[in-house]
Design a protein around this motif. Structure first.
Motif, PDB file in Angstrom:
ATOM      1  N   THR A 113      -9.557   8.812  11.805  1.00 42.65           N
ATOM      2  CA  THR A 113      -9.156   8.735  10.448  1.00 42.65           C
ATOM      3  C   THR A 113      -8.465   9.869   9.956  1.00 42.65           C
ATOM      4  OG1 THR A 113     -10.965   9.800   9.445  1.00 42.65           O
ATOM      5  CG2 THR A 113     -11.501   7.298   9.943  1.00 42.65           C
ATOM      6  N   PRO A 114      -7.664   9.732   8.714  1.00 42.39           N
ATOM      7  CA  PRO A 114      -7.084  10.927   8.326  1.00 42.39           C
ATOM      8  C   PRO A 114      -8.021  12.180   7.941  1.00 42.39           C
ATOM      9  CG  PRO A 114      -6.879   9.312   6.889  1.00 42.39           C
ATOM     10  CD  PRO A 114      -7.469   8.407   8.127  1.00 42.39           C
ATOM     11  N   PHE A 115      -9.346  11.698   7.465  1.00 35.93           N
ATOM     12  CA  PHE A 115     -10.264  12.575   7.375  1.00 35.93           C
ATOM     13  C   PHE A 115     -10.689  13.344   8.415  1.00 35.93           C
ATOM     14  CE2 PHE A 115     -10.275   9.619   3.623  1.00 35.93           C
ATOM     15  CZ  PHE A 115     -10.616  10.580   2.606  1.00 35.93           C
ATOM     16  N   ARG A 118     -14.587   8.333   0.137  1.00 34.04           N
ATOM     17  CA  ARG A 118     -13.943   7.360   1.246  1.00 34.04           C
ATOM     18  C   ARG A 118     -13.777   6.117   0.560  1.00 34.04           C
ATOM     19  NH1 ARG A 118     -14.147  11.989   2.836  1.00 34.04           N
ATOM     20  NH2 ARG A 118     -14.815  12.716   4.923  1.00 34.04           N
ATOM     21  N   SER A 119     -12.438   5.600   0.565  1.00 33.73           N
ATOM     22  CA  SER A 119     -11.878   4.493   0.195  1.00 33.73           C
ATOM     23  C   SER A 119     -10.560   3.885   0.961  1.00 33.73           C
ATOM     24  CB  SER A 119     -11.842   4.313  -1.375  1.00 33.73           C
ATOM     25  OG  SER A 119     -10.880   5.130  -1.709  1.00 33.73           O
ATOM     26  N   GLU A 120     -10.073   2.799   0.799  1.00 33.56           N
ATOM     27  CA  GLU A 120      -8.941   2.489   1.636  1.00 33.56           C
ATOM     28  C   GLU A 120      -7.598   3.280   0.671  1.00 33.56           C
ATOM     29  OE1 GLU A 120      -5.867  -1.321   2.359  1.00 33.56           O
ATOM     30  OE2 GLU A 120      -8.070  -1.715   1.574  1.00 33.56           O
ATOM     31  N   ASP A 145     -20.662  12.927   1.787  1.00 31.38           N
ATOM     32  CA  ASP A 145     -19.739  12.236   1.206  1.00 31.38           C
ATOM     33  C   ASP A 145     -20.275  12.033  -0.211  1.00 31.38           C
ATOM     34  OD1 ASP A 145     -17.983  12.341   3.288  1.00 31.38           O
ATOM     35  OD2 ASP A 145     -18.169  10.471   3.832  1.00 31.38           O
ATOM     36  N   ASP A 168      -8.019   7.035   2.058  1.00 30.70           N
ATOM     37  CA  ASP A 168      -7.471   6.748   3.565  1.00 30.70           C
ATOM     38  C   ASP A 168      -5.763   7.090   3.398  1.00 30.70           C
ATOM     39  OD1 ASP A 168      -9.743   7.022   4.847  1.00 30.70           O
ATOM     40  OD2 ASP A 168      -9.600   4.903   5.433  1.00 30.70           O
ATOM     41  N   ASP A 169      -5.258   6.171   2.493  1.00 33.83           N
ATOM     42  CA  ASP A 169      -3.656   5.999   2.501  1.00 33.83           C
ATOM     43  C   ASP A 169      -3.185   7.156   1.930  1.00 33.83           C
ATOM     44  OD1 ASP A 169      -3.766   3.499   3.581  1.00 33.83           O
ATOM     45  OD2 ASP A 169      -3.543   2.400   1.698  1.00 33.83           O
ATOM     46  N   ALA A 177      -3.634  10.137   4.352  1.00 32.93           N
ATOM     47  CA  ALA A 177      -3.005  10.047   5.643  1.00 32.93           C
ATOM     48  C   ALA A 177      -1.230  10.230   5.409  1.00 32.93           C
ATOM     49  CB  ALA A 177      -2.973   8.474   6.012  1.00 32.93           C
TER      50      ALA A 177
END
Length: 359
Positions: A155-157, A120-122, A247, A125-126, A129
């Protein structure tokens, strides 16, 4: 990125073939994209065939590209110094959702199946997404059993988790690499190669997080755990086996504590029979020589690893061919003295693959 149409064979395929083909192409694209970010993955001996296969799969779908020849040269050896600086990949154009909606859905689902397991990280996510958004926007293209499984919020996850679980139930995850486990000294040596492979995968966060890598790690760690029980050495990798369901840490310090340190400390100890220890160490060291020559290129590590090989006599059933390959590897001059990383990588790769295949 270059826009790609759909290859004719995939357009004409029946729905079941079309679906699985699309899923595989999406997975290949996602892995190859990750490998351009962390090219050390393809320097791992047992990962190189998958890297080359992924390039062929993407190439067959989107057609040839001027960057492909340079990519093939890199992937043939896994040598990170040969990795091209640019690459043209592929993506699903908007019109494909109308012309080939089933293929487009499965392709996108293939990308999601790889991306949903990453740390998981920004940025993660992008990335995820975008693809989850594409699936949500094109719900009508989904096979009936997968419609409306993307959650509206979160979240997208989290949003994609119910859908991914449903797909996993229909398309089981297969371990990669596929380890050949068993009993006996030769199996101990193979286990050494597999453990080195797992340690090397930890260097590539995106690769070790993949579902097939986790399945590989589970088999290998369970084989190691059985040896800890067999020899009553007081060690256990049970926490690592359990951690495969969670994770993979993104933070380097957490990764060291959760993975690198346990793998280094809980692999082997003096309570094991000498022949078992020596065989496992030989497999580990041999794989590390190749990885170092392809990725790290550390002259001190090369000296240490190849020096250790000289102290490992092999086992009574080792083939003469493998003995000769290891002896030839030992004779190659060090890069510190003008030797070639390419030659060391090639010789160590050949010996590692022959050890695993039983040649």
């Amino acid at each position: 990125m270059v826009q790609s149409g759909l290859a004719a064979p995939l357009r004409a395929a029946q729905p079941d073939v079309d679906a699985l083909g699309g899923y595989g192409v999406g997975q290949s694209y996602a892995r190859l994209f990750q490998d351009t970010v962390l090219p050390g993955t393809c320097g791992i001996v047992l990962e190189r065939d998958r890297c080359k296969s992924d390039l062929r799969t993407v190439q067959q779908w989107r057609g040839t590209d001027p960057t492909d020849a340079a990519y093939r040269r890199w992937l043939d050896s896994g040598d990170v110094s040969l990795k091209p600086s640019t690459w043209n990949g592929s993506y699903i154009p908007d019109k494909a959702w109308t012309e080939a909606p089933l293929f487009s859905w499965w392709y996108t689902m293939g990308v999601v199946s790889i991306a949903i397991s990453q740390p998981r990280s920004e940025g993660a996510d992008d990335y995820l997404a975008h693809y989850v958004g594409e699936l949500a926007k094109h719900q009508d293209a989904a096979p009936q059993q997968y419609k409306d499984l993307i959650l509206a919020n979160g979240t997208p996850f989290g949003r994609a988790q119910p859908l991914q679980q449903a797909v996993d139930a229909a398309v089981p995850v297969l371990p990669y690499p596929a380890p050949t486990l068993g009993s006996g000294i030769a199996s101990d040596a193979r286990l050494g190669v597999y453990l080195a492979t797992l340690q090397e995968l930890v260097d590539s966060l995106l690769a070790v997080s993949r579902p097939e890598s986790r399945a590989f790690a589970s088999l290998v760690l369970r084989a190691l755990e059985s040896r800890h029980r067999q020899f009553s050495d007081g060690l256990s990798v049970a926490p690592l086996i359990a951690a495969l369901q969670s994770d993979i840490p993104f933070d380097p310090e957490q990764l060291d504590k959760a993975w690198r340190e346990p793998l280094a400390e809980k692999t082997i100890n003096g309570k094991w029979p000498a022949a078992t220890r020596m065989a496992l160490l030989l497999g580990q060291v041999l794989a590390q020589v190749a990885y170092n020559a392809a990725v790290l290129k550390d002259t001190q590590s090369d000296a240490t690893f190849r020096g250790a090989l000289a102290q490992l006599p092999g086992w009574s059933g080792m083939s003469q061919g493998l003995r000769s390959e290891i002896a030839a590897l030992q004779k190659l001059p060090s890069p510190a003295s003008g030797g070639s990383w390419e030659q060391i990588n090639s010789a160590a790769t050949r010996a590692t693959l022959d050890l695993v295949s039983g040649v």
